[in-house]
Write a protein that holds these residues in place. Sequence first.
Motif, PDB file in Angstrom:
ATOM      1  N   ARG A 186      -4.229   1.483   5.039  1.00  0.00           N
ATOM      2  CA  ARG A 186      -3.381   2.636   4.738  1.00  0.00           C
ATOM      3  C   ARG A 186      -3.174   3.450   6.011  1.00  0.00           C
ATOM      4  O   ARG A 186      -4.129   3.916   6.634  1.00  0.00           O
ATOM      5  N   ASP A 229       0.936   4.139  -2.936  1.00  0.00           N
ATOM      6  CA  ASP A 229       0.559   5.506  -2.593  1.00  0.00           C
ATOM      7  C   ASP A 229       1.684   6.483  -2.908  1.00  0.00           C
ATOM      8  O   ASP A 229       1.437   7.613  -3.352  1.00  0.00           O
ATOM      9  N   ARG A 261       0.836  -1.201   0.000  1.00  0.00           N
ATOM     10  CA  ARG A 261       0.000   0.000   0.000  1.00  0.00           C
ATOM     11  C   ARG A 261       0.870   1.250   0.000  1.00  0.00           C
ATOM     12  O   ARG A 261       0.623   2.204  -0.755  1.00  0.00           O
ATOM     13  N   PRO A 287      -4.038   9.635   1.046  1.00  0.00           N
ATOM     14  CA  PRO A 287      -2.687   9.237   1.433  1.00  0.00           C
ATOM     15  C   PRO A 287      -1.781  10.428   1.735  1.00  0.00           C
ATOM     16  O   PRO A 287      -1.982  11.521   1.197  1.00  0.00           O
ATOM     17  N   ALA A 313       2.889   7.043   4.104  1.00  0.00           N
ATOM     18  CA  ALA A 313       3.067   5.930   3.171  1.00  0.00           C
ATOM     19  C   ALA A 313       4.488   5.378   3.245  1.00  0.00           C
ATOM     20  O   ALA A 313       4.712   4.168   3.069  1.00  0.00           O
TER      21      ALA A 313
END
Length: 704
Positions: A594, A253, A249, A618, A623
């Motif tokens: 996330r 992102d 993820r 995000p 991230a």
Amino acid sequence: MDYRVLKDNELFLLTDKSGDIPRDHPYGLGLYKQDTRFLSEMSLTINREPLILLKSEAGGTYESSMLLTNPHMEEDGEIELWRESIEIERFRYISDDVLYETIQAKSYYPTPVSFSLELSFEADFADMFIIRGFQHGEVGTKQETKVEDDRLIFGYEGSDQLNRSTQVIWEPTSGAHAEGSTITFPFELVHEEVKEVTVRVVPLVGEEKKEALPASEAHQNLKKTYEEWNDTITKVITDHTPLNRLIERGVQDLRALSTDVGFGSFFVAGLPWFGVPFGRDSLIAALQTLPFKPEIAKGTLRTLAHYQGTKKDEWRDEEPGKIMHEIRYGELANTNQVPFTPYYGTIDATPLFLILLTEYVRWSKDLELFKELLPNVESALEWIDQYGDRDGDGFIEYHQESSKGIANQGWKDSADSIVHRNGAYAKSPIALAEVQGYVYQGRIGIAELYEAAGSSKKAEKLNAQAADLKKKFNESFWMDDVGYYAIALDEHKKQVGTITSNPGHVLYSGLIDEDKRRQVLDSLVSSTMFSGYGIRTMAEGEAGYNPMSYHDGSVWPHDNSMILLGMGYVQGHEQANIVIEGLIEASRSFEYQRLPELFCGYGKEEGKPVPYPVACSPQAWAAGTPLTFIRTMLGLYPTYDSRTITLSPSFVNGLNEMSVQDLPLAGGRVSFTIKRNEGQYEIDVTENTTGLNVSLYSDSKIHV
């Protein structure tokens, strides 16, 4: 997330979960480019009635879809549309600064049926600062909406002498017609028949020209950029599934948050409100990503070097050699109604610039970039000495000069973030603990590169300054009564003694005396600092503590990541693993696993992490946080002159095997697998083109 967000390059879209942009939504929904809202309203209706949302997905980062259906429609006993008989799917993505949306209708009614879908739009071309309620000022004039054969054109004459426009182009054109700012698409369907329409939204600034591609071609181009990103990034696979998902993820992102303004790819800070070049945020995200995508560091350094301060300008808090805080491109910035062109009110971006350059060269052995940026390095060092150290005491302090600038200029930049233990707010000039660590780390690192480049005298000077700073820091910031460091020194050089996460950043720098490391490590994972899901920004029980606050008790993943890098650096594996496990557990409660910008600092008694209501997601440095887990657990800290890469692995519970493929190092690549068996670690190196030896630390179970 109560919204859906898409981004590619400079354009991003923020809608509700149905895919609409309601008028005057409190989140400021819209289509944005260069700090201007190019769509302020967008709605899809069926026979002029709102649709019913069935499902909303944005898991792919670069595309999203919404599944909807119709309400029951009946008039005077005549059925117009039976409830839930029409399935509507909205599929959208952004490619090359154009928004594409395909709307597909499928009938489940047993006999032929006729209906219309309507798309309504509006564009207010509002400045980001006005939408967020931060500023007001002189603005331009909205033009009359134009209707052509296959498009709507919204226009705006800006007070900054820039014309802006939004073109909404539709296909097929047969039967479709526009009236005002609404496009009506007629449909006739038999049972299970499918038809679709496509809309392309093209925002334009000034003399910009752009041809929107056919939707399928644009989508293929977009997918290709993600495939190229994934092909060239380090792959990490473990036997710990939640960690794998979190890394995947984060990697996707970060691709969505990458952009290029002419000097190489870098990360914007985050969405929805910080999709622009930043100093601190972009530097930290690039630092987190070094083992995965080191060229991002190069693009970040070149971008920030281009915007480095050259003069004394109080309006923008600019000083020669200073690295910017952020740059904005909207109408208020262009007319100098806000000082963000760029704005330089940050105390930490300049030393972080030096740290990122040092770390990049250590990883890549690319000393040529150091030589290329040497004028910028020397300007940054001069800024630290002449402007950062405002009173000549050896510490770096900040003080707001701009009337519309930021008061607190560290990463905790809210007005209430630097508070004494008695609840009084500290007054500037303020010297932050972590910033002293960044300066120390920057000086030590640049000295290493000077030495490698043959400038021994410059290296000696920096090493001497660093040694002096270390002595002064440990004398002035250490609090014997609590066994921890103060967050800052205030205007009178008195300790701001509130227990916070800031001193945790200093572990990574090497500034902390060795005999104090254990106390700092244990304090960071104590019951007052560690919520169970992460290290709080402020300890529970302090006068300023508030678990719902932005900076005074919340949990920020990136804050934890900077601390984790330090924990790994000083061999604090036990404490690091506590933090990593907490953040992995927290991620399971957030959409798409996330990690958001931040979440509230409540403990595990709440059952799961409590979201912060307006956290960006995000967010680049959120991230990038899972990527630091890998470096920390591997104990991977190369130096420029190292000929052996020595790993000191320490895995979290439930992780016993980690495979790292195509790790870029020293101009080559290395791939290896580490396995843990009964507390012992073994490594199998399957590829190594770095010219360096790879080995395990003789006793990887050492803890501080």
